[in-house]
Design a protein around this motif. Structure first.
Motif, PDB file in Angstrom:
ATOM      1  N   UNK A   1       0.848  -1.210   0.000  1.00 40.07           N
ATOM      2  CA  UNK A   1       0.000   0.000   0.000  1.00 40.07           C
ATOM      3  C   UNK A   1       0.876   1.249   0.000  1.00 40.07           C
ATOM      4  N   UNK A   2       1.905   1.235   0.925  1.00 40.75           N
ATOM      5  CA  UNK A   2       2.812   2.381   0.989  1.00 40.75           C
ATOM      6  C   UNK A   2       3.574   2.502  -0.321  1.00 40.75           C
ATOM      7  N   UNK A   3       3.994   1.315  -0.873  1.00 38.77           N
ATOM      8  CA  UNK A   3       4.741   1.312  -2.126  1.00 38.77           C
ATOM      9  C   UNK A   3       3.940   1.956  -3.230  1.00 38.77           C
ATOM     10  N   UNK A   4       2.649   1.629  -3.303  1.00 42.93           N
ATOM     11  CA  UNK A   4       1.784   2.182  -4.344  1.00 42.93           C
ATOM     12  C   UNK A   4       1.683   3.711  -4.176  1.00 42.93           C
ATOM     13  N   UNK A   5       1.617   4.136  -2.930  1.00 42.99           N
ATOM     14  CA  UNK A   5       1.541   5.571  -2.660  1.00 42.99           C
ATOM     15  C   UNK A   5       2.790   6.286  -3.124  1.00 42.99           C
ATOM     16  N   UNK A   6       3.946   5.671  -2.836  1.00 41.77           N
ATOM     17  CA  UNK A   6       5.221   6.270  -3.254  1.00 41.77           C
ATOM     18  C   UNK A   6       5.317   6.296  -4.769  1.00 41.77           C
ATOM     19  N   UNK A   7       4.877   5.205  -5.406  1.00 41.29           N
ATOM     20  CA  UNK A   7       4.923   5.157  -6.872  1.00 41.29           C
ATOM     21  C   UNK A   7       4.067   6.265  -7.456  1.00 41.29           C
ATOM     22  N   UNK A   8       2.922   6.472  -6.840  1.00 39.50           N
ATOM     23  CA  UNK A   8       2.020   7.506  -7.349  1.00 39.50           C
ATOM     24  C   UNK A   8       2.659   8.887  -7.198  1.00 39.50           C
ATOM     25  N   UNK A  10       5.860   9.566  -7.086  1.00 40.23           N
ATOM     26  CA  UNK A  10       6.946   9.701  -8.068  1.00 40.23           C
ATOM     27  C   UNK A  10       6.385   9.978  -9.459  1.00 40.23           C
ATOM     28  N   UNK A  11       5.279   9.308  -9.780  1.00 40.48           N
ATOM     29  CA  UNK A  11       4.637   9.537 -11.082  1.00 40.48           C
ATOM     30  C   UNK A  11       4.156  10.991 -11.174  1.00 40.48           C
ATOM     31  N   UNK A  12       3.610  11.498 -10.070  1.00 40.30           N
ATOM     32  CA  UNK A  12       3.148  12.901 -10.043  1.00 40.30           C
ATOM     33  C   UNK A  12       4.326  13.840 -10.282  1.00 40.30           C
ATOM     34  N   UNK A  13       5.444  13.536  -9.638  1.00 37.75           N
ATOM     35  CA  UNK A  13       6.615  14.389  -9.768  1.00 37.75           C
ATOM     36  C   UNK A  13       7.132  14.379 -11.207  1.00 37.75           C
ATOM     37  N   UNK A  14       7.188  13.176 -11.796  1.00 41.15           N
ATOM     38  CA  UNK A  14       7.637  13.067 -13.179  1.00 41.15           C
ATOM     39  C   UNK A  14       6.709  13.801 -14.126  1.00 41.15           C
ATOM     40  N   UNK A  15       5.415  13.727 -13.830  1.00 47.00           N
ATOM     41  CA  UNK A  15       4.437  14.420 -14.684  1.00 47.00           C
ATOM     42  C   UNK A  15       4.656  15.929 -14.612  1.00 47.00           C
ATOM     43  N   UNK A 134       8.395  24.527  -9.179  1.00 52.12           N
ATOM     44  CA  UNK A 134       9.511  23.779  -8.575  1.00 52.12           C
ATOM     45  C   UNK A 134       9.256  23.499  -7.096  1.00 52.12           C
ATOM     46  N   UNK A 135       8.602  24.429  -6.405  1.00 48.81           N
ATOM     47  CA  UNK A 135       8.232  24.182  -5.006  1.00 48.81           C
ATOM     48  C   UNK A 135       7.315  22.958  -4.937  1.00 48.81           C
ATOM     49  N   UNK A 136       6.420  22.870  -5.921  1.00 48.86           N
ATOM     50  CA  UNK A 136       5.494  21.747  -5.980  1.00 48.86           C
ATOM     51  C   UNK A 136       6.272  20.434  -6.209  1.00 48.86           C
ATOM     52  N   UNK A 137       7.216  20.482  -7.131  1.00 48.56           N
ATOM     53  CA  UNK A 137       8.028  19.290  -7.443  1.00 48.56           C
ATOM     54  C   UNK A 137       8.785  18.830  -6.201  1.00 48.56           C
ATOM     55  N   UNK A 138       9.415  19.757  -5.499  1.00 53.73           N
ATOM     56  CA  UNK A 138      10.196  19.384  -4.322  1.00 53.73           C
ATOM     57  C   UNK A 138       9.283  18.894  -3.197  1.00 53.73           C
ATOM     58  N   UNK A 139       8.125  19.456  -3.096  1.00 53.32           N
ATOM     59  CA  UNK A 139       7.168  19.012  -2.071  1.00 53.32           C
ATOM     60  C   UNK A 139       6.773  17.556  -2.318  1.00 53.32           C
ATOM     61  N   UNK A 140       6.498  17.256  -3.575  1.00 53.04           N
ATOM     62  CA  UNK A 140       6.134  15.878  -3.928  1.00 53.04           C
ATOM     63  C   UNK A 140       7.329  14.956  -3.738  1.00 53.04           C
ATOM     64  N   UNK A 141       8.517  15.432  -4.121  1.00 47.52           N
ATOM     65  CA  UNK A 141       9.739  14.635  -3.984  1.00 47.52           C
ATOM     66  C   UNK A 141       9.980  14.260  -2.527  1.00 47.52           C
ATOM     67  N   UNK A 142       9.802  15.214  -1.630  1.00 52.49           N
ATOM     68  CA  UNK A 142      10.029  14.952  -0.206  1.00 52.49           C
ATOM     69  C   UNK A 142       8.981  13.990   0.321  1.00 52.49           C
ATOM     70  N   UNK A 143       7.775  14.097  -0.154  1.00 52.01           N
ATOM     71  CA  UNK A 143       6.696  13.226   0.323  1.00 52.01           C
ATOM     72  C   UNK A 143       6.932  11.782  -0.098  1.00 52.01           C
ATOM     73  N   UNK A 144       7.644  11.605  -1.237  1.00 49.09           N
ATOM     74  CA  UNK A 144       7.842  10.256  -1.748  1.00 49.09           C
ATOM     75  C   UNK A 144       9.061   9.581  -1.133  1.00 49.09           C
ATOM     76  N   UNK A 145       9.881  10.333  -0.377  1.00 51.81           N
ATOM     77  CA  UNK A 145      11.110   9.749   0.196  1.00 51.81           C
ATOM     78  C   UNK A 145      10.939   9.264   1.634  1.00 51.81           C
TER      79      UNK A 145
END
Lengths: 145, 142
Positions: A1-8, A10-15, A134-145
């Motif tokens: 479940x957590x893995x799926x959340x992280x994948x999502x 990361x996908x958001x960040x890439x998008x 970029x603030x949005x990208x970094x926010x998502x990046x931190x959430x996925x780590x």
């Protein structure tokens, strides 16, 4: 479940990043910075971009203060600020901001105050867009780590 | 396109080689972003880097006996700019490779900077390919 959340996440960040590349907001230089990041400097991009934000905001304030001064005539000083902004923006891959600064510099070289005022408005708009994204990208990046 | 966070990001960029050894580079720039990026790029090649914020600090370093194999010299800096610092270094007899780095795109301005005594001049940003070619030239020289 957590893995799926992280994948999502990361996908958001890439998008988000893909969109910024397609819009021409970022260019290949940003990819080069990504490639420099490794386990010895895991926050390299975040650190560099934050330094960029801090320095750019000082430069933007300086440009605004110069132009809003009724006695303003120091286009050379304006050129120095713009050169710095062009250099740092292009070095982090902030393509659109860099391009707008080049146009701004052209207006300052013509000693055109109206041209510079218009260019400043465009620059502030482009910079805000870049920063927010970029603030949005970094926010998502931190959430996925 | 995910940010590198660990081992997945340690794969070298194309053409990057570990040089190691004793080659040293002095990075002269008043922009902290440029200093950070260029330092990181050069460190990836195993080069030892030192940074200063203006031309006068660079000249003072050489005058005090420090020696560097390559100098990355920004053009516009407070106190002493790149062309002036380059002229002074050459007048002192410094034979290090001096590479100018500038935000100015006009060929005439680059030529003028070259005339101060540079070996090469590049427009910002320095890319991995440019740094690779500089390091290769440096290795050939030594």
């Amino acid at each position: 479940m957590l893995g799926l959340g992280e994948d999502r996440l990361r996908a958001d960040m890439n998008r988000l990043l893909t969109l910024l590349f397609h819009q021409g907001v970022l260019d290949e230089q940003f990819l080069q910075l990504q490639q420099l990041q490794d386990e010895t400097s895991p926050n390299f991009i975040f650190e560099v971009v934050n330094i960029y934000f801090n320095e750019s905001e000082k430069l933007l304030r300086n440009l605004r203060d110069l132009l809003l001064d009724r006695e303003f005539s120091d286009y050379q000083r304006m050129g120095v600020h713009l050169n710095q902004l062009i250099g740092s923006s292009s070095s982090i891959g902030a393509k659109r901001v860099s391009n707008v600064c080049v146009a701004f510099r052209a207006a300052s070289e013509q000693n055109s105050r109206p041209g510079c005022l218009r260019a400043l408005e465009v620059l502030e708009h482009e910079y805000c867009y870049l920063k927010n994204r970029l603030d949005e990208v970094f926010h998502v990046s931190k959430s996925s780590n | 396109m995910v940010f590198g966070t660990g081992s997945s990001s340690t794969k070298s960029t194309k053409g990057v080689e570990e040089v190691g050894g004793n080659l040293s580079v002095l990075i002269v720039d008043d922009d902290p972003i440029i200093l950070r990026i260029h330092r990181m790029m050069l460190n990836k090649f195993g080069l030892v880097t030192h940074v200063v914020e203006n031309g006068k600090e660079a000249v003072d370093l050489f005058r005090s006996g420090s020696c560097f194999d390559m100098v990355l010299m920004d053009m516009e800096m407070p106190i002493m700019d790149g062309p002036k610092a380059t002229q002074e270094l050459r007048a002192m007899g410094v034979n290090s490779m001096i590479v100018g780095v500038t935000s100015r795109g006009l060929e005439s301005e680059k030529q003028s900077f070259m005339g101060a005594g540079l070996n090469r001049c590049h427009e910002k940003p320095l890319t991995t390919d440019i740094v690779t070619s500089l390091v290769q030239e440096l290795i050939k020289h030594y």
